[in-house]
Design a protein around this motif. Structure first.
Motif, short mmCIF file in Angstrom:
data_model
loop_
_atom_site.label_atom_id
_atom_site.label_comp_id
_atom_site.label_asym_id
_atom_site.label_seq_id
_atom_site.Cartn_x
_atom_site.Cartn_y
_atom_site.Cartn_z
N CYS A 1 -0.04 3.38 3.86
CA CYS A 1 0.35 2.69 5.25
C CYS A 1 1.38 1.72 5.08
CB CYS A 1 -1.11 1.86 5.82
SG CYS A 1 -1.30 0.52 4.99
N CYS B 1 0.91 -1.24 0.04
CA CYS B 1 0.06 0.09 0.01
C CYS B 1 0.95 1.26 -0.12
CB CYS B 1 -0.74 0.13 1.13
SG CYS B 1 -1.81 1.68 1.38
N GLN C 1 -5.89 -2.87 4.71
CA GLN C 1 -5.41 -2.41 6.11
C GLN C 1 -5.89 -1.11 6.20
OE1 GLN C 1 -2.85 -4.22 8.11
NE2 GLN C 1 -2.06 -2.46 9.24
N CYS C 2 -5.56 -0.06 5.39
CA CYS C 2 -6.12 1.21 5.77
C CYS C 2 -7.38 1.57 4.88
CB CYS C 2 -5.17 2.21 5.43
SG CYS C 2 -4.59 2.60 3.69
N CYS D 1 -6.96 -0.82 -0.07
CA CYS D 1 -5.99 -1.35 0.84
C CYS D 1 -6.87 -2.05 2.01
CB CYS D 1 -5.01 -0.26 1.36
SG CYS D 1 -4.11 -0.83 2.79
ZN LIG Z 1 -2.97 0.89 3.25
#
Ligand SMILES: [Zn+2]
Length: 345
Positions: A313, A310, A326-327, A324
């Protein structure tokens, strides 16, 4: 009679009437707000109870009843479980917390986290129900609205996601880039999944969207690769750089390659590295050059693996995604090339 008329003409009487009206309105308004708050609490309680019977942890409920101040710690604990992938334990804790907490504000925080955990665990309908219910009670809750958009997206309900995005922009003004990128993303997904638009029209419009926003190159190329190879190659030949789509090109077998690739050195070197062609010219990408050299001078078998990082992040994933994991930023993940030795079993 005269005395009554005199009483009506008295300015003090007017003031008393005015204050009486104001007091009545204030009282009615207060009662209405009180009634609404009560209905909201009832609605949240009903939503919480609808999940309670599943896996209620009685010990934890008893503990929270004895030590209500432990609630923030337990919310953090459940969120940690969810982040580490133990969604089952996280859901158990959230459900126990829901039953034990009577505070509306805390209940909303728990419901948001529970909905998010259901979302990540793949229980789309449950997560959608939770966010819809929170928004029915608190329509200006931006966090719940963002998560509802994600639920719609994961369920393939792109039109609803687009409508929710507009609501989100009204309640919590987003940055122009966030709004425009997400809006175009949902337009593109609606277009590519529409059953009543002819293929040529889809390709035409998708190409226009892609030219205006390279963020969507990979989504468009994946679609074209499946439905129209000629359009795929035309799109690829117009790109300034193919570094971030090497993984997509890597999937091609030699017989499906376009004759024109020989005139595009950036593309041609990918297939030299794959071993389809021989060339003495160095590859511009270091990892591809490793493969070309190994093919030329070594008997060791090397293959190319891919990872995705990403931009925002910096988290790394084994699979590509337009958002993404995650973020949750809408982005084009950076492609990482990993030449690895093939292990013969
Ligand atoms: Zn991310």
């Amino acid at each position: 009679m005269d005395s009554i008329l005199y009483f009506y003409r008295d300015p003090l009487f007017d003031i008393i009437i005015l204050f009486s009206i104001i007091a009545t309105i204030a009282l009615l308004d207060y009662s209405r707000n009180k009634y609404r708050t009560h209905k909201k609490q009832q609605s949240l309680q009903a939503l919480a109870q609808s999940y309670e019977h599943t896996t209620l942890n009685e010990d934890m409920s008893h503990f929270i009843t004895l030590y209500p101040k432990a609630t923030p710690f337990l919310i953090n604990l459940a969120q940690t479980y969810a982040q580490s992938g133990d969604n089952e334990m996280a859901i158990k804790i959230f459900l126990s917390l829901l039953e034990s907490n009577k505070n509306t504000k805390t209940k909303i925080i728990i419901l948001e986290s529970l909905g998010k955990t259901y979302l990540n665990a793949g229980f789309m309908q449950k997560s959608k129900d939770i966010f819809t219910q929170i928004l029915k009670t608190y329509p200006r809750n931006a966090t719940a609205m963002k998560l509802l958009i994600k639920s719609y997206e994961n369920m393939g309900e792109y039109q609803k996601a687009l409508e929710a995005l507009e609501c989100l922009d009204e309640i919590d003004s987003q940055t122009q880039d966030f709004y425009t990128n997400n809006q175009q993303y949902f337009y593109l997904l609606i277009l590519l999944n529409a059953h009543n638009i002819p293929l040529y029209k889809k390709i035409q419009n998708a190409t226009i969207i892609g030219k205006n926003n390279p963020l969507f190159d990979r989504i468009i190329l994946r679609y074209l690769k499946n439905y129209d190879l000629k359009a795929f190659w035309n799109y690829v030949f117009c790109l300034n750089s193919v570094t971030n789509i090497i993984d997509i090109l890597w999937e091609f077998s030699q017989e499906n390659l376009h004759d024109e690739i020989i005139n595009h050195p950036q593309i041609f070197e990918i297939f030299v590295a794959k071993g389809y062609f021989e060339s003495k010219k160095e590859c511009s990408v270091f990892e591809l050059e490793i493969l070309r050299t190994m093919h030329t001078y070594s008997t060791k078998k090397i293959h190319l693996a891919f990872e995705y990082r990403c931009h925002h992040c910096k988290a790394i994933f084994p699979f590509d995604s337009p958002r993404c994991p995650q973020c949750e930023e809408l982005t084009q993940l950076d492609l990482i090339l990993k030449p690895l030795q093939k292990i013969e079993l």
